[in-house]
Scaffold this motif. Structure first.
Motif, short mmCIF file in Angstrom:
data_model
loop_
_atom_site.label_atom_id
_atom_site.label_comp_id
_atom_site.label_asym_id
_atom_site.label_seq_id
_atom_site.Cartn_x
_atom_site.Cartn_y
_atom_site.Cartn_z
N ASN A 181 11.94 26.53 47.40
CA ASN A 181 12.51 28.08 47.05
C ASN A 181 12.34 28.94 48.32
O ASN A 181 11.16 29.13 48.78
CB ASN A 181 11.71 28.78 45.79
CG ASN A 181 12.70 29.74 45.40
OD1 ASN A 181 12.24 30.82 44.99
ND2 ASN A 181 13.80 30.08 45.76
N HIS A 182 13.38 28.91 49.12
CA HIS A 182 13.37 29.90 50.24
C HIS A 182 13.81 31.43 49.82
O HIS A 182 15.02 31.46 49.30
CB HIS A 182 14.31 29.25 51.31
CG HIS A 182 14.34 30.09 52.51
ND1 HIS A 182 14.97 30.91 53.02
CD2 HIS A 182 13.51 29.72 53.93
CE1 HIS A 182 14.59 31.36 54.27
NE2 HIS A 182 13.77 30.35 54.67
N VAL A 183 13.04 32.21 50.34
CA VAL A 183 13.37 33.62 50.03
C VAL A 183 13.38 34.33 51.27
O VAL A 183 12.82 34.19 52.31
CB VAL A 183 12.29 34.45 48.89
CG1 VAL A 183 12.54 33.30 47.72
CG2 VAL A 183 10.78 34.12 49.82
N TYR A 200 8.57 31.32 51.31
CA TYR A 200 8.94 30.29 50.56
C TYR A 200 7.96 29.90 49.52
O TYR A 200 6.85 30.52 49.38
CB TYR A 200 8.97 29.02 51.38
CG TYR A 200 7.50 28.56 52.02
CD1 TYR A 200 6.62 27.98 51.25
CD2 TYR A 200 7.35 29.36 53.43
CE1 TYR A 200 5.41 27.86 51.74
CE2 TYR A 200 5.87 29.04 53.89
CZ TYR A 200 4.87 28.13 53.03
OH TYR A 200 3.78 28.05 53.66
N ARG A 201 8.49 29.45 48.54
CA ARG A 201 7.63 28.93 47.49
C ARG A 201 8.08 27.42 46.91
O ARG A 201 9.24 27.07 47.35
CB ARG A 201 7.84 29.78 45.92
CG ARG A 201 7.65 31.07 46.07
CD ARG A 201 8.64 32.11 46.42
NE ARG A 201 8.17 33.58 46.37
CZ ARG A 201 7.97 34.28 47.17
NH1 ARG A 201 7.28 33.71 48.30
NH2 ARG A 201 7.63 35.39 46.99
N MET A 202 7.14 26.62 46.59
CA MET A 202 7.21 25.27 46.37
C MET A 202 6.40 24.83 45.02
O MET A 202 5.34 25.58 45.05
CB MET A 202 7.23 24.52 47.72
CG MET A 202 5.95 24.40 48.39
SD MET A 202 6.07 23.68 49.64
CE MET A 202 4.37 23.94 50.55
N GLY A 222 2.90 29.20 47.84
CA GLY A 222 3.93 30.14 48.56
C GLY A 222 3.57 31.02 49.49
O GLY A 222 2.40 31.14 49.67
N LYS A 223 4.51 31.63 50.48
CA LYS A 223 4.17 32.50 51.15
C LYS A 223 5.28 33.55 51.56
O LYS A 223 6.29 33.43 51.20
CB LYS A 223 4.12 31.88 52.74
CG LYS A 223 4.14 33.06 53.84
CD LYS A 223 4.06 32.20 55.34
CE LYS A 223 3.97 33.04 56.57
NZ LYS A 223 5.06 34.11 56.47
N GLY A 224 4.70 35.10 51.55
CA GLY A 224 5.67 36.24 51.46
C GLY A 224 5.60 36.72 50.06
O GLY A 224 6.64 36.59 49.43
N PHE A 225 4.57 37.52 49.71
CA PHE A 225 4.46 38.16 48.32
C PHE A 225 4.47 39.41 48.43
O PHE A 225 5.51 40.37 48.96
CB PHE A 225 3.50 37.68 47.70
CG PHE A 225 3.64 36.26 47.11
CD1 PHE A 225 4.27 35.81 46.03
CD2 PHE A 225 3.10 35.11 48.05
CE1 PHE A 225 4.45 34.21 45.81
CE2 PHE A 225 3.13 33.93 47.83
CZ PHE A 225 3.91 33.41 46.76
#
Length: 320
Positions: A181-183, A200-202, A222-225
């Protein structure tokens, strides 16, 4: 075009919540003993001209508020190129592993793992392509790609692009999944100026549903919360078993247990690990109605965080 009557379905889920008595805060609704409508929804779906599929579900549910406002939960129009290949615009579940792809009325446990909404919006809105492809005689794969709004519901310096796959293996009842998942999300710097940053999340997991057993485990990273550099990791495992009763008023009894681990900042020295345990029993009264009892407890939390209240819940669910 010949309009065909849609199929109609409904879900009613009613809860009774009991919280740890010595710590109940009567001023806080979320920590108060209560009766509650978990979900009451009506939906319909159908086809036009054999290749245009539509669906809509509306009602109330606590996953989209306190359960006191009527809302559209799902809506979509999809064009089917073939029986197993479609493209459309929809608001609803997307393929983000087994926990996200399972309707709330069909879960082994009461709810999704506590961290799931942090890793992805429950009912995103966007363009979704979905296909199912047979692999030999005893296997197959569902593949889905979605391009959706960001967490604020727009494309303004944000997005949510999801690619997921679930493979039904040749071993009967065993499936495996993987998602990336790219955000792109909006943040504020130390000067309160807004900026946009990607993350991203995976996740990956396995699910076994056969011979009365229901076993699932998934890992998330994931990264970026809450900040663009924050990294999280989480996983859960659950086990249930159907004990056949086969009485006219009780089909099966299903004991289950669920463990979840969530590190909210996994690459720093700050301790932010939470663990949870849920155990319960499901009494399947009919093919469409079940009574579920469960007890939730937070096992571990950082020293700086107050312990979450222990909760006992009784839920009755019927679908039609």
């Amino acid at each position: 075009a010949e309009n065909k009557m849609p199929s109609i379905h409904g879900t009613i889920m009613l809860d009774t919540h009991f919280y740890e008595s010595k710590s109940v805060d009567e001023t806080n609704y979320d920590n108060s003993n209560r009766f509650q409508i978990r979900k009451a929804a009506l939906g319909f779906e159908g086809f036009l001209d054999d290749n245009i599929q539509y669906n809509m579900e509306f009602g109330i549910a606590t996953c989209i508020g306190k359960g006191d406002q009527l809302k559209i939960m799902e809506a979509g129009i999809n064009y089917h190129f073939s029986e197993n290949l479609s493209l459309g615009i929809q608001q609803g579940h997307v393929l983000r592993g087994f926990a996200s792809d399972t309707e709330c009325s069909n879960r082994l446990t009461l709810e999704k793992p506590v961290f799931m909404n942090t890793f992805g919006v429950c009912h995103p809105f966007g363009v979704v392509a979905n296909g199912y492809f047979e692999i030999g005689k005893n296997a197959g794969a569902e593949i889905e790609l979605g391009v959706m709004n960001g967490v604020n519901g727009t494309f303004d310096r944000e997005h949510d692009i999801n690619a997921g796959i679930i493979i039904d293996t040749p071993l009967n009842g065993l499936a495996i999944s993987a998602t990336f998942n790219h955000v792109n999300r909006q943040y504020y710097d130390e000067n309160y100026s807004q900026y946009s940053e990607t993350g991203y999340r995976m996740n990956c997991g396995a699910n076994y549903l056969n011979h009365g057993f229901w076993i699932t485990s998934e890992y998330f990273y994931g990264k970026g919360f809450t900040s663009d550099s924050q990294k999280m990791s989480a996983w859960y495992a659950q086990l249930g078993y159907d004990v056949l009763v086969n009485h006219s008023r009780l089909l099966t009894i299903q004991p289950f247990i669920h463990y979840a681990y969530w590190d909210k900042d996994c690459e720093t020295d700050i301790e932010k690990v939470f663990t949870y345990l849920e155990a319960g029993l499901t009494f399947k009264l009919t093919a469409n109605t079940m009574l579920k009892t469960a007890y939730d407890i937070e096992l571990d939390q950082p020293e700086s965080v107050d312990e979450q209240l222990q909760t006992a819940t009784v839920r009755i669910t019927t679908v039609f």
